[in-house]
Design a protein around this motif. Structure first.
Motif, PDB file in Angstrom:
ATOM      1  N   PRO A 451     -13.958  75.466 -14.307  1.00 65.79           N
ATOM      2  CA  PRO A 451     -14.918  74.768 -15.177  1.00 65.79           C
ATOM      3  C   PRO A 451     -15.929  74.001 -14.322  1.00 65.79           C
ATOM      4  CG  PRO A 451     -12.657  74.385 -15.902  1.00 65.79           C
ATOM      5  CD  PRO A 451     -12.574  75.041 -14.559  1.00 65.79           C
ATOM      6  N   ALA A 452     -17.029  73.620 -14.921  1.00 66.92           N
ATOM      7  CA  ALA A 452     -18.040  72.833 -14.205  1.00 66.92           C
ATOM      8  C   ALA A 452     -17.397  71.586 -13.609  1.00 66.92           C
ATOM      9  CB  ALA A 452     -19.173  72.450 -15.160  1.00 66.92           C
ATOM     10  N   ARG A 453     -17.969  71.118 -12.500  1.00 71.47           N
ATOM     11  CA  ARG A 453     -17.382  69.979 -11.780  1.00 71.47           C
ATOM     12  C   ARG A 453     -17.163  68.768 -12.682  1.00 71.47           C
ATOM     13  NH1 ARG A 453     -14.047  68.468  -8.211  1.00 71.47           N
ATOM     14  NH2 ARG A 453     -14.830  70.174  -6.902  1.00 71.47           N
ATOM     15  N   VAL A 454     -18.127  68.477 -13.536  1.00 70.24           N
ATOM     16  CA  VAL A 454     -17.997  67.287 -14.379  1.00 70.24           C
ATOM     17  C   VAL A 454     -16.825  67.447 -15.355  1.00 70.24           C
ATOM     18  CG1 VAL A 454     -19.631  68.131 -16.124  1.00 70.24           C
ATOM     19  CG2 VAL A 454     -19.296  65.660 -15.822  1.00 70.24           C
ATOM     20  N   GLU A 455     -16.583  68.660 -15.842  1.00 69.86           N
ATOM     21  CA  GLU A 455     -15.450  68.889 -16.741  1.00 69.86           C
ATOM     22  C   GLU A 455     -14.137  68.873 -15.962  1.00 69.86           C
ATOM     23  OE1 GLU A 455     -16.013  72.353 -19.156  1.00 69.86           O
ATOM     24  OE2 GLU A 455     -17.812  71.561 -20.128  1.00 69.86           O
ATOM     25  N   SER A 456     -14.151  69.463 -14.764  1.00 69.42           N
ATOM     26  CA  SER A 456     -12.950  69.471 -13.929  1.00 69.42           C
ATOM     27  C   SER A 456     -12.529  68.052 -13.555  1.00 69.42           C
ATOM     28  CB  SER A 456     -13.200  70.289 -12.652  1.00 69.42           C
ATOM     29  OG  SER A 456     -13.402  71.648 -12.965  1.00 69.42           O
ATOM     30  N   ASP A 457     -13.513  67.222 -13.183  1.00 70.48           N
ATOM     31  CA  ASP A 457     -13.195  65.840 -12.792  1.00 70.48           C
ATOM     32  C   ASP A 457     -12.567  65.067 -13.946  1.00 70.48           C
ATOM     33  OD1 ASP A 457     -14.079  66.239 -10.248  1.00 70.48           O
ATOM     34  OD2 ASP A 457     -16.019  65.256 -10.516  1.00 70.48           O
ATOM     35  N   LEU A 458     -13.088  65.272 -15.138  1.00 65.80           N
ATOM     36  CA  LEU A 458     -12.538  64.559 -16.283  1.00 65.80           C
ATOM     37  C   LEU A 458     -11.081  64.977 -16.526  1.00 65.80           C
ATOM     38  CD1 LEU A 458     -13.774  62.550 -18.502  1.00 65.80           C
ATOM     39  CD2 LEU A 458     -13.542  64.516 -20.016  1.00 65.80           C
ATOM     40  N   LEU A 459     -10.804  66.275 -16.467  1.00 67.87           N
ATOM     41  CA  LEU A 459      -9.439  66.760 -16.675  1.00 67.87           C
ATOM     42  C   LEU A 459      -8.508  66.291 -15.564  1.00 67.87           C
ATOM     43  CD1 LEU A 459     -10.208  70.396 -17.870  1.00 67.87           C
ATOM     44  CD2 LEU A 459      -9.334  68.514 -19.269  1.00 67.87           C
ATOM     45  N   ARG A 485     -11.406  77.223 -21.650  1.00 67.55           N
ATOM     46  CA  ARG A 485     -10.091  76.870 -21.091  1.00 67.55           C
ATOM     47  C   ARG A 485      -9.963  75.354 -20.950  1.00 67.55           C
ATOM     48  NH1 ARG A 485     -10.288  79.266 -15.592  1.00 67.55           N
ATOM     49  NH2 ARG A 485     -12.445  78.620 -15.881  1.00 67.55           N
ATOM     50  N   ALA A 486     -11.043  74.722 -20.509  1.00 70.06           N
ATOM     51  CA  ALA A 486     -11.030  73.265 -20.373  1.00 70.06           C
ATOM     52  C   ALA A 486     -10.870  72.603 -21.730  1.00 70.06           C
ATOM     53  CB  ALA A 486     -12.319  72.793 -19.701  1.00 70.06           C
ATOM     54  N   SER A 487     -11.515  73.159 -22.746  1.00 67.02           N
ATOM     55  CA  SER A 487     -11.407  72.624 -24.097  1.00 67.02           C
ATOM     56  C   SER A 487      -9.971  72.718 -24.604  1.00 67.02           C
ATOM     57  CB  SER A 487     -12.345  73.384 -25.029  1.00 67.02           C
ATOM     58  OG  SER A 487     -12.181  72.964 -26.366  1.00 67.02           O
ATOM     59  N   ALA A 488      -9.330  73.888 -24.379  1.00 71.02           N
ATOM     60  CA  ALA A 488      -7.948  74.076 -24.828  1.00 71.02           C
ATOM     61  C   ALA A 488      -6.996  73.142 -24.087  1.00 71.02           C
ATOM     62  CB  ALA A 488      -7.532  75.529 -24.622  1.00 71.02           C
ATOM     63  N   LEU A 489      -7.212  72.978 -22.779  1.00 64.48           N
ATOM     64  CA  LEU A 489      -6.351  72.087 -22.002  1.00 64.48           C
ATOM     65  C   LEU A 489      -6.530  70.638 -22.446  1.00 64.48           C
ATOM     66  CD1 LEU A 489      -4.370  71.503 -19.764  1.00 64.48           C
ATOM     67  CD2 LEU A 489      -6.255  71.615 -18.106  1.00 64.48           C
ATOM     68  N   PHE A 490      -7.770  70.238 -22.736  1.00 62.13           N
ATOM     69  CA  PHE A 490      -8.009  68.875 -23.219  1.00 62.13           C
ATOM     70  C   PHE A 490      -7.217  68.623 -24.509  1.00 62.13           C
ATOM     71  CE2 PHE A 490     -10.336  65.809 -25.818  1.00 62.13           C
ATOM     72  CZ  PHE A 490     -10.465  64.744 -24.941  1.00 62.13           C
ATOM     73  N   ASN A 491      -7.200  69.615 -25.398  1.00 55.73           N
ATOM     74  CA  ASN A 491      -6.436  69.470 -26.637  1.00 55.73           C
ATOM     75  C   ASN A 491      -4.952  69.310 -26.363  1.00 55.73           C
ATOM     76  OD1 ASN A 491      -8.106  69.305 -28.870  1.00 55.73           O
ATOM     77  ND2 ASN A 491      -8.399  71.521 -29.021  1.00 55.73           N
ATOM     78  N   ALA A 537     -17.841  56.007 -14.203  1.00 52.95           N
ATOM     79  CA  ALA A 537     -18.976  56.854 -13.835  1.00 52.95           C
ATOM     80  C   ALA A 537     -18.718  58.313 -14.215  1.00 52.95           C
ATOM     81  CB  ALA A 537     -19.255  56.742 -12.332  1.00 52.95           C
ATOM     82  N   VAL A 538     -17.460  58.774 -14.029  1.00 49.52           N
ATOM     83  CA  VAL A 538     -17.114  60.153 -14.384  1.00 49.52           C
ATOM     84  C   VAL A 538     -17.261  60.359 -15.888  1.00 49.52           C
ATOM     85  CG1 VAL A 538     -15.232  61.833 -14.512  1.00 49.52           C
ATOM     86  CG2 VAL A 538     -15.596  60.526 -12.408  1.00 49.52           C
ATOM     87  N   VAL A 539     -16.792  59.376 -16.664  1.00 53.32           N
ATOM     88  CA  VAL A 539     -16.889  59.479 -18.129  1.00 53.32           C
ATOM     89  C   VAL A 539     -18.346  59.523 -18.562  1.00 53.32           C
ATOM     90  CG1 VAL A 539     -16.380  58.339 -20.317  1.00 53.32           C
ATOM     91  CG2 VAL A 539     -14.660  58.378 -18.504  1.00 53.32           C
ATOM     92  N   GLU A 540     -19.160  58.609 -18.005  1.00 59.43           N
ATOM     93  CA  GLU A 540     -20.566  58.569 -18.392  1.00 59.43           C
ATOM     94  C   GLU A 540     -21.294  59.837 -17.969  1.00 59.43           C
ATOM     95  OE1 GLU A 540     -21.869  56.427 -20.381  1.00 59.43           O
ATOM     96  OE2 GLU A 540     -19.977  55.299 -20.437  1.00 59.43           O
ATOM     97  N   GLN A 541     -20.970  60.325 -16.792  1.00 64.94           N
ATOM     98  CA  GLN A 541     -21.609  61.558 -16.324  1.00 64.94           C
ATOM     99  C   GLN A 541     -21.255  62.728 -17.250  1.00 64.94           C
ATOM    100  OE1 GLN A 541     -20.461  62.811 -12.401  1.00 64.94           O
ATOM    101  NE2 GLN A 541     -22.119  64.292 -12.214  1.00 64.94           N
ATOM    102  N   PHE A 542     -20.003  62.773 -17.687  1.00 69.60           N
ATOM    103  CA  PHE A 542     -19.580  63.831 -18.593  1.00 69.60           C
ATOM    104  C   PHE A 542     -20.353  63.749 -19.909  1.00 69.60           C
ATOM    105  CE2 PHE A 542     -17.026  65.428 -22.097  1.00 69.60           C
ATOM    106  CZ  PHE A 542     -16.649  66.690 -21.645  1.00 69.60           C
ATOM    107  N   LEU A 543     -20.435  62.531 -20.462  1.00 66.56           N
ATOM    108  CA  LEU A 543     -21.131  62.360 -21.737  1.00 66.56           C
ATOM    109  C   LEU A 543     -22.614  62.713 -21.607  1.00 66.56           C
ATOM    110  CD1 LEU A 543     -19.415  59.082 -22.983  1.00 66.56           C
ATOM    111  CD2 LEU A 543     -19.125  61.395 -23.902  1.00 66.56           C
ATOM    112  N   ARG A 544     -23.230  62.368 -20.461  1.00 69.40           N
ATOM    113  CA  ARG A 544     -24.629  62.735 -20.241  1.00 69.40           C
ATOM    114  C   ARG A 544     -24.773  64.254 -20.179  1.00 69.40           C
ATOM    115  NH1 ARG A 544     -24.663  58.400 -16.590  1.00 69.40           N
ATOM    116  NH2 ARG A 544     -24.450  59.850 -14.828  1.00 69.40           N
TER     117      ARG A 544
END
Length: 587
Positions: A451-459, A485-491, A537-544
């Motif tokens: 997944p994109a870096r910002v999604e990977s970092d959040l997970l 896949r990232a969406s399913a793992l987040f769930n 910062a990771v959360v804000e970057q993800f939301l942006r």
């Protein structure tokens, strides 16, 4: 079987993942982690990493990952309960009795195994009984001692229709369960009868020594029945997935990183009896790719000891192709005509046989040696056919250096330059390309882009135990992820957190499909953790990134609507949408 979480935690804590994987993979420590050649795909450079602290493994080459339990599930083909029980037994942890909670399929599998074990005891008892005197005499005529018969759990099926049937019924096994285990067969008129009658019986066992099936040999040579007979395939027995003699050979195979592959039961037993260990045979069938994979997990090199007749040579070359295709090194021990390993070891003795082993032949020398007429004396047509057949063997070897050296040998024997031979080999490979591609596609996992870096970092933050759990799970939903896949793992993480108040990595690994397990392992394989102070910062970057992605998608849709309105000649709509598009772009 369902296990309580506290029991699973005890088993995990007692199972050092290095100890679990080391028998299968030669691991070398590098930094904090251990590395070795991946047991799940062919590779020359180690990309299989094991993290002892986390109790996890991950392959950077094929993307497989998990923990000690899932390793046994994926590598040894165990079910989840079987893997848990295996690790519990190794650690000396008592397994809770929960028979009532067995699921039907798992319970049937266990009952089949219990029936097979009971049958093995029955057959062994019959060999010691007066009814087994003829079988004992036959074994003595073949030079097999009582100790060897005991080691390989040989037995005798008496000459009757229901000896085993009634014995097992007395042990509580129904006729239907016995049939499911392949021990009895249905009569056309109703009822059942014993599968094996008046035969010497050879149990097939898995690596752990559990009986999974039987083969039998007739004692009356005048009988029209097949000399050798295998039991039917069952839920625990696949003929092409079992190697005869494996539990007796595995310790030596792991130590020497070499296996001896023979054709028959007596070849295995006679060599073992003489002190030549690490010997296995195909289970009464042609050698298969699945059996090659079993050997690949245990050794690097295989010596082929097959009969010198036409059938034996054909089987030897077919086995060679299967072995080198899986990345193993294979060599041949030539047998004199009319001899097999069983007779040779009895005629020559162990020391002479060991000396022969030290002079095993490569495929090129063995192939030319096996020709009835020396290749130099063949006419042009026969020489071309013989050369082409040999190239067809060599092309399966995945080791390019070894393949090139083999071509040098062929060139010297047939008088053709290596380039010509290599082109012919390529032609043969192209001919079978569709098959090879299908085979490769079925066995090699393709590593998906992460997944994109910002999604990977959040997970990674969620998996690593972040103090930002509540904030992330409150402000972010699975729909915010671009990668499915990232969406399913987040769930999964959300559900795990919501139910327990914390995330159990082991539970996630053990209750997900292999691809999702690999994603989890890949995220946790990264050495550098995300500092706690950077969590916001990771959360804000993800939301942006989510907002930017949504804005781009809205602009894309607006542009498509504008184009559609223009084609329809609707100027008013075009102007309205253009204004919306400009306002959105200026934000």
């Amino acid at each position: 079987m369902r296990f309580e979480e506290h029991f699973l935690e005890e088993v995990r804590a007692a199972s050092d993942i290095i100890d679990v994987i080391s028998p299968y993979v030669k691991l070398k420590k590098k930094g904090k982690n251990w590395f070795g050649l991946c047991p799940f795909h062919n590779e020359k450079t180690p990309s299989f990493s094991v993290q002892r602290e986390r109790g996890m493994y991950y392959c950077f080459g094929c993307g497989v990952g998990g923990n000690a339990i899932t390793f046994l599930v994926e590598h040894d083909g165990m079910t989840f309960p079987q893997a848990v029980e295996e690790l519990a037994n190794r650690a000396g942890i008592a397994i809770p009795v929960q028979r009532a909670e067995y699921e039907g399929r798992e319970r049937d599998r266990d009952l089949v195994r219990e029936a097979l074990e009971a049958a093995a005891v029955f057959y062994q008892g019959m060999l010691k009984d007066d009814k087994g005197n003829e079988a004992v005499s036959y074994l003595k005529s073949r030079g097999i001692t009582g100790a060897t018969a005991k080691t390989f759990r040989l037995g005798f099926a008496p000459d009757g229709w229901d000896g085993l049937l009634n014995y097992l019924k007395g042990k509580g096994f129904s006729e239907e369960m016995q049939a499911q285990a392949g021990l009895v067969k249905p009569r056309e008129s109703g009822g059942f009868y014993d599968t094996f009658r008046n035969r010497l019986v050879f149990p097939f066992m898995d690596r752990r020594g559990r009986v999974c099936g039987f083969g039998g040999r007739i004692l009356d040579e005048s009988d029209d029945a097949p000399k050798y007979l295998n039991g039917p395939e069952t839920v625990v027995f696949r003929k092409g997935s079992v190697l005869y003699g494996l539990p007796q050979a595995v310790e030596t195979m792991l130590k020497e990183e070499r296996a001896l592959l023979v054709e028959g039961y007596f070849d295995v037993m006679s060599l073992h009896q003489a002190g030549i260990r690490g010997v296995v045979a195909a289970s009464g069938t042609a050698f298969t790719e699945k059996q090659s994979l079993i050997l690949k997990r245990l050794v690097k090199r295989v010596l082929l000891l097959f009969d010198a007749d036409a059938a034996g040579l054909k089987a030897a070359f077919r086995s060679y192709s299967s072995l080198v295709r899986e990345g193993l090194e294979a060599a041949f021990l030539p047998m004199p005509h009319g001899e097999d390993p069983d007779t040779m070891i009895r005629n020559e003795g162990a020391e002479a046989f060991r000396s022969r082993l030290r002079h095993a032949m490569g495929v090129v020398a063995f192939y030319f040696d096996s020709l009835e007429t020396p290749v130099e004396e063949l006419d042009v047509g026969d020489r071309a056919t013989a050369t082409r057949d040999l190239l067809d063997l060599l092309r399966h070897d995945g080791d390019s250096l070894r393949r090139s050296m083999s071509l040098q040998e062929v060139s010297a024997r047939v008088g053709l330059d290596e380039d010509t031979l290599r082109r012919e080999m390529e032609t043969l490979t192209e001919r079978d390309a569709p098959y090879e591609e299908r085979k490769a596609g079925s066995q090699v996992r393709q590593v998906q882009a992460p997944p994109a870096r910002v999604e990977s970092d959040l997970l990674r933050m969620l998996l690593s135990g972040s103090e930002h759990y509540e904030e992330i799970l409150t402000r972010i939903t699975s729909d915010d992820f671009k990668d499915n896949r990232a969406s399913a793992l987040f769930n999964r993480i959300r559900n795990e957190f919501s139910g327990e108040g914390s995330v159990s990595i082991d539970r996630l690994l053990e209750h997900t499909e292999p691809a999702e397990r690999g994603l989890i392992a890949s995220l946790l394989a990264e050495e550098t953790p995300i500092p706690s102070e950077k969590g916001d910062a990771v959360v804000e970057q993800f939301l942006r990134s989510v907002e930017n992605r949504r804005s781009k998608e809205q602009r894309r849709r607006l542009k498509a609507s504008i184009d559609q309105a223009r084609r329809a000649g609707d100027d008013e709509t075009v102007q309205r949408l253009l204004k919306e598009y400009q306002e959105m772009s200026s934000e």
